[in-house]
Design a protein around this motif. Structure first.
Motif, PDB file in Angstrom:
ATOM      1  N   THR A 270      33.318  43.003  34.753  1.00 39.88           N
ATOM      2  CA  THR A 270      32.743  42.215  33.665  1.00 39.88           C
ATOM      3  C   THR A 270      31.742  41.146  34.132  1.00 39.88           C
TER       4      THR A 270
ATOM      5  N   SER B  64      40.230  46.182  39.027  1.00 42.66           N
ATOM      6  CA  SER B  64      39.784  47.575  39.160  1.00 42.66           C
ATOM      7  C   SER B  64      40.418  48.239  40.381  1.00 42.66           C
TER       8      SER B  64
ATOM      9  N   GLU C 247      43.998  49.116  39.626  1.00 36.43           N
ATOM     10  CA  GLU C 247      44.086  50.270  38.719  1.00 36.43           C
ATOM     11  C   GLU C 247      43.770  51.570  39.464  1.00 36.43           C
TER      12      GLU C 247
ATOM     13  N   ASP D  11      35.118  37.227  45.074  1.00 35.57           N
ATOM     14  CA  ASP D  11      35.968  37.727  46.161  1.00 35.57           C
ATOM     15  C   ASP D  11      35.629  39.157  46.573  1.00 35.57           C
TER      16      ASP D  11
HETATM   17  O1  LIG Z   1      34.335  48.478  30.076  1.00 33.34           O
HETATM   18  C1  LIG Z   1      35.282  47.944  30.637  1.00 33.34           C
HETATM   19  C2  LIG Z   1      35.117  46.940  31.609  1.00 33.34           C
HETATM   20  C3  LIG Z   1      36.234  46.422  32.217  1.00 33.34           C
HETATM   21  N1  LIG Z   1      37.476  46.858  31.859  1.00 33.34           N
HETATM   22  C4  LIG Z   1      38.681  46.264  32.500  1.00 33.34           C
HETATM   23  O2  LIG Z   1      38.397  44.916  32.832  1.00 33.34           O
HETATM   24  C5  LIG Z   1      38.943  44.587  34.097  1.00 33.34           C
HETATM   25  C6  LIG Z   1      37.827  44.147  35.045  1.00 33.34           C
HETATM   26  O3  LIG Z   1      38.396  43.472  36.113  1.00 33.34           O
HETATM   27  P1  LIG Z   1      37.805  43.487  37.588  1.00 33.34           P
HETATM   28  O4  LIG Z   1      37.634  44.859  38.041  1.00 33.34           O
HETATM   29  O5  LIG Z   1      38.684  42.638  38.433  1.00 33.34           O
HETATM   30  O6  LIG Z   1      36.353  42.914  37.452  1.00 33.34           O
HETATM   31  P2  LIG Z   1      35.828  41.490  36.885  1.00 33.34           P
HETATM   32  O7  LIG Z   1      36.115  41.369  35.467  1.00 33.34           O
HETATM   33  O8  LIG Z   1      34.416  41.387  37.266  1.00 33.34           O
HETATM   34  O9  LIG Z   1      36.753  40.481  37.718  1.00 33.34           O
HETATM   35  C7  LIG Z   1      36.658  39.109  38.038  1.00 33.34           C
HETATM   36  O10 LIG Z   1      38.007  38.710  38.333  1.00 33.34           O
HETATM   37  C8  LIG Z   1      38.639  39.411  39.407  1.00 33.34           C
HETATM   38  C9  LIG Z   1      40.027  38.828  39.590  1.00 33.34           C
HETATM   39  O11 LIG Z   1      40.757  38.859  38.419  1.00 33.34           O
HETATM   40  C10 LIG Z   1      37.843  39.267  40.682  1.00 33.34           C
HETATM   41  O12 LIG Z   1      38.440  40.063  41.701  1.00 33.34           O
HETATM   42  C11 LIG Z   1      36.393  39.672  40.440  1.00 33.34           C
HETATM   43  O13 LIG Z   1      35.630  39.448  41.614  1.00 33.34           O
HETATM   44  C12 LIG Z   1      35.816  38.865  39.290  1.00 33.34           C
HETATM   45  O14 LIG Z   1      34.462  39.232  39.062  1.00 33.34           O
HETATM   46  C13 LIG Z   1      39.668  45.819  34.593  1.00 33.34           C
HETATM   47  O15 LIG Z   1      41.022  45.708  34.219  1.00 33.34           O
HETATM   48  C14 LIG Z   1      39.020  46.962  33.820  1.00 33.34           C
HETATM   49  O16 LIG Z   1      39.887  48.048  33.588  1.00 33.34           O
HETATM   50  C15 LIG Z   1      37.643  47.844  30.928  1.00 33.34           C
HETATM   51  O17 LIG Z   1      38.764  48.251  30.624  1.00 33.34           O
HETATM   52  N2  LIG Z   1      36.537  48.365  30.347  1.00 33.34           N
END
Ligand SMILES: O=c1ccn([C@@H]2O[C@H](COP(=O)(O)OP(=O)(O)O[C@H]3O[C@H](CO)[C@@H](O)[C@H](O)[C@H]3O)[C@@H](O)[C@H]2O)c(=O)[nH]1
Length: 439
Positions: free
Chosen positions: A256, A338, A341, A357
């Motif tokens: 995100t 991610s 998951e 991070d």
């Molecule tokens: O279209 C989308 C986009 C995202 N997700 C979910 O959103 C989450 C995204 O999390 P992550 O992969 O950690 O990315 P970011 O949202 O960018 O995470 C922020 O937060 C994390 C810790 O929580 C850090 O490790 C990252 O560096 C920081 O950018 C995951 O559960 C994805 O499955 C969806 O389901 N659909």
């Protein structure tokens, strides 16, 4: 369910995004909503980091700081045994301490990343010879790491992070928020496991001089996935995935917060095209720009990859997609959610870390042999389409990537196993009893 009563405090928009509370938990959990006050430089309705650009992050934290009086009265009237919080509300633990409430910092980062960041005194600004100020300082393995390691940022991963932005005058920098939060907490809870990062957990306990509790990976709950089974978008996505060969599709998603430039998106697109593999690419609308990532792709790309590449703009059902048998690998920015998951499902990683991070996560995961990083220019982060195509092919199909695929599959037991992860949560719950302040 352990009989605890939980109040989950957040803002209205963030609460509305939560999955439904299962009926057996609803009498134990209350959602408490506090709208953010308006502040300069923060768009209306912005409530989370994904609603704003990289240089609006500090005003968002400033808006949170302004909630202090309301949240303090809430704590005073509700008087919980424990309060569990993130780093941004760094004033929360001292408010709770005055009320005799026990305090836990919940860190959504790895023990390796927290160790790299350093002790509270280093984060708050002391640190003597160990103090870091320039971007180059962050490209070296810290002196306090007592074992062989390559845990350090690449120059391009840290440059953006330490740049000053317009909002910086609104409050303390993140490092200070982290340092104060850690210092003022009774315990630090980390979303990882001591089996995965034994050395880093040992180091962290010594650095923080307080209990550091692994809570496990908290993998997604399969019942939550069932909620979307009839969702129109998912039905269309599943139809396409069903048509692909088992273990063949590259899932591409950057979380995100990470945003690629138009040139980088173009290079990534050309790399995916050159790989010759089917791919599913999640694209975002970028805050602060009028063009979506889909509109920024090279001319004619969508046509050229039609049928082989699924371009999805908006919020994708990531866990459901990753769970599909057609997925052969995950090209990821290495956000910790991610990663959890993907490895919970045994998916091999193709890593393109951007900020926060993510670079440190990529080092840790490359060392564990569960994926490979796309080679890049150290200083500006540039990568070529050939490097993308080669990395994707090695990870997903080439014989030379077999060991990576097997290692990623083996991680399922550690990251995804409900029993094993439930054990970490049970230990966490009993440690909350052990460390609770007595009246
Ligand atoms: O279209 C989308 C986009 C995202 N997700 C979910 O959103 C989450 C995204 O999390 P992550 O992969 O950690 O990315 P970011 O949202 O960018 O995470 C922020 O937060 C994390 C810790 O929580 C850090 O490790 C990252 O560096 C920081 O950018 C995951 O559960 C994805 O499955 C969806 O389901 N659909």
């Amino acid at each position: 369910l352990k009989g605890h009563k939980i109040s989950f405090v957040s803002t209205p928009g963030n609460l509305s995004k939560l999955p439904k509370i299962p009926p057996n938990l609803s009498s134990h959990m209350t959602l408490i909503s506090f709208p953010l006050p308006p502040v300069p430089n923060l768009p209306d309705l912005a409530e989370s980091s994904m609603d704003i650009t990289h240089n609006q992050q500090q005003p968002l934290k400033h808006a949170l700081d302004l909630l202090r009086p309301l949240l303090s009265s809430f704590l005073q009237s509700s008087k919980p045994d424990w309060i569990i919080y993130d780093y941004a509300s760094h004033w929360f633990p001292s408010v709770a301490a005055q009320l005799g409430i026990s305090r836990a910092f919940f860190a959504v980062f790895t023990a390796a990343c927290l160790s790299f960041m350093g002790s509270p005194s280093i984060l708050i600004g002391g640190g003597g010879d160990d103090a870091r100020s320039t971007a180059e300082d962050f490209t070296k393995v810290p002196s306090w790491v007592p074992f062989e390691s390559n845990m350090a940022y690449r120059l391009h991963e840290i440059t953006k992070y330490i740049q000053r932005t317009d909002g910086d005058d609104f409050g303390p920098p993140d490092t200070v928020r982290f340092g104060v939060t850690i210092q003022e907490s009774d315990v630090v809870v980390v979303r990882s496991s001591a089996e995965f990062e034994p050395d880093w957990f040992d180091l962290l306990g010594g650095m923080y001089e307080k209990p550091v509790i692994p809570i496990g990976f908290l993998p997604p709950i399969p019942e939550e996935l069932d909620e979307i089974q009839d969702d129109e978008k998912w039905v269309c996505v599943r139809k396409w995935l069903d048509e692909q060969r088992v273990n063949s599709v590259v899932y591409v998603a950057m979380g995100t917060e990470a945003h690629l430039s138009k040139e980088e998106l173009g290079e990534l697109a050309n790399g995916l095209e050159k790989s010759g593999l089917p791919f599913f690419w999640v694209l975002k609308n970028s805050p602060g720009t009028s063009e979506s990532e889909l509109e920024m792709l090279p001319d004619g790309f969508e046509e050229r990859v039609k049928g082989r590449g699924f371009l999805y703009l908006g919020w994708a059902p990531q866990v459901s997609i990753l769970s599909h048998e057609s997925i052969g690998g995950f090209l990821t920015h290495c956000g910790w959610n991610s990663v959890i998951e993907a490895l919970g499902l045994g998916r091999v990683l193709i890593m393109l870390p951007i900020l926060n991070d993510q670079g440190l996560n990529a080092r840790l995961l490359q060392n564990k042999g569960v994926g490979l990083e796309i080679p890049r220019n150290e200083s500006d982060g540039w990568f070529t389409s050939e490097a993308v195509a080669e990395s994707v092919r090695v990870a997903v199909v080439e014989e030379s990537g077999k060991a990576l695929r097997e290692m990623a599959k083996a991680m399922k037991g550690c990251f995804g196993d409900p029993g094993r992860n439930g054990g970490w949560v049970d230990r966490f719950a009993s440690q909350l009893e052990d460390y609770r302040h007595s009246e």
